[in-house]
Design an enzyme around this catalytic site. Structure first.
Site, PDB file in Angstrom:
ATOM      1  N   ASP A   1       0.822  -1.221   0.000  1.00  0.00           N
ATOM      2  CA  ASP A   1       0.000   0.000   0.000  1.00  0.00           C
ATOM      3  C   ASP A   1       0.849   1.262   0.000  1.00  0.00           C
ATOM      4  O   ASP A   1       0.438   2.305  -0.507  1.00  0.00           O
ATOM      5  CB  ASP A   1      -0.953  -0.004   1.189  1.00  0.00           C
TER       6      ASP A   1
ATOM      7  N   LYS B   1      -1.300  -5.095   3.904  1.00  0.00           N
ATOM      8  CA  LYS B   1      -2.409  -5.603   4.713  1.00  0.00           C
ATOM      9  C   LYS B   1      -1.941  -6.220   6.023  1.00  0.00           C
ATOM     10  O   LYS B   1      -0.945  -6.951   6.056  1.00  0.00           O
ATOM     11  CB  LYS B   1      -3.182  -6.626   3.869  1.00  0.00           C
TER      12      LYS B   1
HETATM   13  O1  MRU Z   1      -7.686  -2.895   2.737  1.00  0.00           O
HETATM   14  P1  MRU Z   1      -7.389  -3.265   1.315  1.00  0.00           P
HETATM   15  O2  MRU Z   1      -8.153  -4.456   0.830  1.00  0.00           O
HETATM   16  O3  MRU Z   1      -7.504  -2.071   0.392  1.00  0.00           O
HETATM   17  O4  MRU Z   1      -5.856  -3.676   1.335  1.00  0.00           O
HETATM   18  C1  MRU Z   1      -5.251  -4.097   0.152  1.00  0.00           C
HETATM   19  C2  MRU Z   1      -3.847  -4.530   0.325  1.00  0.00           C
HETATM   20  O5  MRU Z   1      -3.285  -4.496   1.396  1.00  0.00           O
HETATM   21  C3  MRU Z   1      -3.115  -4.939  -0.929  1.00  0.00           C
HETATM   22  O6  MRU Z   1      -2.156  -5.906  -0.660  1.00  0.00           O
HETATM   23  C4  MRU Z   1      -2.419  -3.704  -1.528  1.00  0.00           C
HETATM   24  O7  MRU Z   1      -3.321  -2.639  -1.650  1.00  0.00           O
HETATM   25  C5  MRU Z   1      -1.813  -3.987  -2.848  1.00  0.00           C
HETATM   26  S1  MRU Z   1      -3.011  -4.170  -4.114  1.00  0.00           S
HETATM   27  C6  MRU Z   1      -2.192  -4.402  -5.579  1.00  0.00           C
END
Ligand code: MRU
Length: 348
Positions: free
Chosen positions: A239, A250
């Protein structure tokens, strides 16, 4: 093989998003006609995943410029500013959101003195470009990453860094798809990903759709599988990546990286350059979203925890750069601890 997953669809006067809250039981599109609706869709996880929320936010700005309801040009510009601010407040951790909004602002600034219709055309074109480029970038990430995947590999992943989290193909799952496209036999181990179940609901769904072998496990099973020699490598998304190579992803990613180090397994992070935030020195400075405790005490209206219990729900954690074997980007693979490597990614 099922058709390509269209996470976001631009329909001229509205943005259509696969409603990821309903997957895998229902595949339904959710229409947004205003920036406020897009911001709500991001907040409520209709659309999620760092690159996908960046694309959605870009369309949110474009939608605002296309609304015919403004009395004066001053009101029009105030509404665009308010839209950018509201979209920017939707989720704090994934930097792709702010990257996309910055890009939309630059496009807006270029045509600011022109009539609203001209501005709207320019901003729609920019949002479409952001979405198209993300798809190309994911294919490039996939190509670079696939070279690291041995034939027959069992790849563990966490959360969903797939087509649903991007404009298509995916980052971590892009590596899987590209390895498969190169003729390698690959199998995915999808961690369930408590509390929102992106692994169980979304990654498992994507892989089942494409008939890529996938085994679903709960998050607590990862160490056992590694200890038994049933995992060959780990590939996750990100992220936000700090200037020193620390990776926010995550919640549950950090313990996986610790386990991978313990078991001598390669731990890769697949992410576009738009996820690297060189303004943030290290992982401690990355804002970590705290989400509603109701996501932990139950799911879809069912509550299993007792009333009155205190709950923590940090949505992301930070993996120190030292635990990351390589960052797989559209410009190649670099060791996150190599400051020259990170810098080189941005040259040219
Ligand atoms: O809370 P989320 O579902 O938006 O979290 C998503 C993640 O942590 C993904 O691993 C990250 O955004 C990479 S997506 C290519």
């Amino acid at each position: 093989m099922a058709g390509r997953i269209e996470t976001l669809r631009w329909a001229g006067d509205r943005l259509e998003l696969i409603d990821q809250r309903l997957l895998p039981q229902r595949v339904e599109y959710y229409a947004c006609e205003t920036a406020a609706e897009v911001a709500a869709a991001i907040r409520d996880m209709v659309v999620r995943g760092a690159p996908a929320i960046g694309c959605a936010a870009a369309y949110g700005v474009a939608l605002e410029t296309g609304r015919p309801t403004f009395g004066s040009i001053g009101e029009f510009h105030a509404a665009v500013e308010a839209a950018i601010a509201e979209l920017g407040a939707s989720r704090p951790t994934a930097v792709n959101l702010f990257w996309a909004l910055d890009r939309m602002r630059r496009a807006y600034d270029e045509v600011r003195s022109e009539p609203p219709e001209r501005i709207a055309t320019r901003l729609v074109a920019e949002a479409v470009a952001i979405q198209r480029e993300d798809l190309d970038v994911n294919h490039a990430i996939g190509r670079h990453g696939a070279a690291l995947v041995p034939d027959g590999a069992r790849i563990m992943t966490h959360c969903n860094a797939g087509a649903l989290a991007t404009a298509g193909h995916g980052t971590a799952l892009g590596v899987v798809r590209s390895a498969r496209d190169q003729g390698k036999r690959v199998a995915v181990i999808a961690n369930e990903t408590r509390p929102f179940l992106q692994g169980a609901r979304l990654t498992a769904w994507e892989m089942v759709q494409e008939e890529i072998p996938v085994t679903l496990v709960t998050d607590g099973m990862a160490g056992h599988l590694m200890q038994r020699g049933q995992v060959d490598l780990i590939v996750v998304g990100a992220d936000r990546i700090a200037a020193n190579g620390d990776v926010a992803n995550k919640i549950g990613t950090y313990p996986l990286a610790v386990l991978a180090a313990r078991h001598g397994l390669p731990f890769y992070v697949a992410a576009p350059l738009s996820t690297i935030d060189r303004d943030v020195p290290d992982g401690a400075a990355i804002p970590i979203e705290e989400r509603d405790g109701a996501e932990v005490t139950g799911f879809r209206g069912e509550r299993w925890a007792p009333e009155g219990v205190a709950v923590a729900n940090p949505a992301f954690d930070v993996t120190p750069a030292a635990l990351v074997t390589g960052l797989i980007t559209e410009r190649g693979v670099v060791a996150p601890l190599d400051p020259d490597g990170l810098r080189r990614l941005f040259v040219g």
